[in-house]
Design a protein around this motif. Structure first.
Motif, PDB file in Angstrom:
ATOM      1  N   GLY A  15       0.691  -1.300  -0.027  1.00  0.00           N
ATOM      2  CA  GLY A  15      -0.053  -0.038   0.125  1.00  0.00           C
ATOM      3  C   GLY A  15       0.650   1.330   0.005  1.00  0.00           C
ATOM      4  O   GLY A  15       0.183   2.370   0.138  1.00  0.00           O
ATOM      5  N   ALA A  16       2.235   1.269  -0.141  1.00  0.00           N
ATOM      6  CA  ALA A  16       3.036   2.357  -0.015  1.00  0.00           C
ATOM      7  C   ALA A  16       3.067   3.022  -1.605  1.00  0.00           C
ATOM      8  O   ALA A  16       2.588   2.291  -2.310  1.00  0.00           O
ATOM      9  N   GLU A  17       3.321   4.242  -1.363  1.00  0.00           N
ATOM     10  CA  GLU A  17       3.387   4.846  -2.991  1.00  0.00           C
ATOM     11  C   GLU A  17       4.738   4.154  -3.712  1.00  0.00           C
ATOM     12  O   GLU A  17       5.460   3.556  -3.045  1.00  0.00           O
ATOM     13  N   SER A  18       4.142   4.185  -5.057  1.00  0.00           N
ATOM     14  CA  SER A  18       5.061   3.458  -5.942  1.00  0.00           C
ATOM     15  C   SER A  18       6.152   4.140  -6.308  1.00  0.00           C
ATOM     16  O   SER A  18       6.162   5.386  -6.907  1.00  0.00           O
ATOM     17  N   PHE A  19       7.616   3.950  -5.855  1.00  0.00           N
ATOM     18  CA  PHE A  19       8.860   4.445  -6.306  1.00  0.00           C
ATOM     19  C   PHE A  19       9.010   4.404  -7.862  1.00  0.00           C
ATOM     20  O   PHE A  19       9.204   5.624  -8.253  1.00  0.00           O
ATOM     21  N   ALA A  20       8.650   3.225  -8.271  1.00  0.00           N
ATOM     22  CA  ALA A  20       8.712   3.579  -9.783  1.00  0.00           C
ATOM     23  C   ALA A  20       7.740   4.572 -10.523  1.00  0.00           C
ATOM     24  O   ALA A  20       8.426   5.053 -11.331  1.00  0.00           O
ATOM     25  N   ARG A  21       6.478   4.580  -9.970  1.00  0.00           N
ATOM     26  CA  ARG A  21       5.731   5.705 -10.749  1.00  0.00           C
ATOM     27  C   ARG A  21       6.430   7.109 -10.352  1.00  0.00           C
ATOM     28  O   ARG A  21       6.377   7.966 -11.205  1.00  0.00           O
ATOM     29  N   ALA A  22       6.798   7.216  -8.960  1.00  0.00           N
ATOM     30  CA  ALA A  22       7.434   8.540  -8.804  1.00  0.00           C
ATOM     31  C   ALA A  22       8.784   9.004  -9.672  1.00  0.00           C
ATOM     32  O   ALA A  22       8.582  10.128  -9.994  1.00  0.00           O
ATOM     33  N   ILE A  23       9.451   7.766 -10.083  1.00  0.00           N
ATOM     34  CA  ILE A  23      10.782   8.124 -10.899  1.00  0.00           C
ATOM     35  C   ILE A  23      10.178   8.663 -12.361  1.00  0.00           C
ATOM     36  O   ILE A  23      10.660   9.578 -13.188  1.00  0.00           O
ATOM     37  N   ALA A  24       9.088   8.022 -12.760  1.00  0.00           N
ATOM     38  CA  ALA A  24       8.519   8.406 -14.091  1.00  0.00           C
ATOM     39  C   ALA A  24       7.469   9.303 -14.190  1.00  0.00           C
ATOM     40  O   ALA A  24       6.944   9.655 -15.213  1.00  0.00           O
ATOM     41  N   ALA A  25       7.103  10.030 -13.098  1.00  0.00           N
ATOM     42  CA  ALA A  25       5.877  10.752 -12.916  1.00  0.00           C
ATOM     43  C   ALA A  25       5.906  11.953 -13.860  1.00  0.00           C
ATOM     44  O   ALA A  25       4.887  12.427 -14.324  1.00  0.00           O
ATOM     45  N   GLY A  26       7.126  12.603 -14.150  1.00  0.00           N
ATOM     46  CA  GLY A  26       7.039  13.568 -15.111  1.00  0.00           C
ATOM     47  C   GLY A  26       6.628  13.503 -16.546  1.00  0.00           C
ATOM     48  O   GLY A  26       6.552  14.496 -17.385  1.00  0.00           O
ATOM     49  N   VAL A  27       6.682  12.199 -17.000  1.00  0.00           N
ATOM     50  CA  VAL A  27       6.385  12.045 -18.293  1.00  0.00           C
ATOM     51  C   VAL A  27       5.305  11.001 -18.367  1.00  0.00           C
ATOM     52  O   VAL A  27       4.926  10.596 -19.687  1.00  0.00           O
TER      53      VAL A  27
END
Length: 243
Positions: free
Chosen positions: A41-53
């Motif tokens: 249930g934690a925030e996705s680190f992968a999504r955080a890396i790619a959030a800008g695109v």
């Protein structure tokens, strides 16, 4: 009937968004469907890396993976995620799966690959691995010429860690976490702790790089001291052949 879509397993690198490859950024920016795992249930680190695109209109498939010793709950989570991805692929939609580091280097994408590659087209886009990133920020060339690099999990028993370290010229120990004390004891017993470097959250703003020997004083005998999941210990032995 439309042709099935393509599944892309896209490596994002170790954390700094600028270390995504041009291909990774292009595929994510053009994605109609993206998928990624989260841990308990934690925030996705992968999504955080790619959030800008990530496109605002992209559909997001979130796979929440429980953090348990028993592998069955995690495997069930990947079963469910693979089924959702398969529905989109069967409908002719491409799916981009976000993967921290490199998809096939300790990457969770391998579990989706095993479930889906027999039925759908899959392309794996490699990314900068954590080992490469940690060596870079530590300023530590790992191997040269005929040297051998041993990549180990800190979860291994102390005796096995010792045996594998003894037989290698350079070592990268991953999955340090709560095993820091055990690893330090092994390296100290081998007389190698002075050559080891600790790296935490490589390439991020809060990264930490320091000699491992400087951390030993924080480890009380028998204490269960944990460091973050995104940490690594690097060690080189003997003479440096590039000098």
């Amino acid at each position: 009937m439309s042709a099935a879509g393509m599944l892309y397993g896209v490596g994002l690198g170790p954390g700094d968004p600028e270390l995504m490859t041009l291909k990774a950024a292009r595929l994510i920016a053009g994605a109609g469907v993206i998928a990624y795992p989260t841990l308990a249930g934690a925030e996705s680190f992968a999504r955080a890396i790619a959030a800008g695109v990530i496109p605002a209109a992209a559909e997001e498939i979130v796979m929440d993976v429980p953090m348990r010793v028993d592998r069955a709950p995690a495997q069930a989570a990947y079963d469910a995620g693979a089924a959702r991805i398969a529905e989109r692929l069967a409908a002719g939609r491409d799916v981009v799966c976000l993967c921290e580091g490199d998809p096939f280097f300790y990457g969770s994408f391998m579990y989706l690959f095993a479930r889906l590659s027999g039925r759908f087209r899959v392309e794996v886009v490699p990314g900068v691995s954590s080992v490469n990133a940690c060596a870079a920020v530590a300023g530590l060339p790992l191997v040269a010429r005929n040297q051998r690099l041993e990549i180990l999990a800190g979860t291994l028993p102390a005796a096995e860690l010792r045996d594998r370290i003894v037989g290698a010229e350079a070592v990268a120990i991953m999955k340090v976490g709560r095993h820091l004390g055990k690893i330090c004891t092994v390296l100290d017993d081998l007389g190698l702790i002075g050559r080891a470097v600790y790296v935490e959250r490589a390439t991020l703003a809060n990264q930490r790089v320091q000699p491992l020997a400087g951390m030993v004083g924080d480890l009380a005998p028998g204490a269960a001291v944990a460091v973050p999941y995104f940490s690594m210990i690097l060690l080189t032995k003997g003479e440096d052949p590039w000098l």
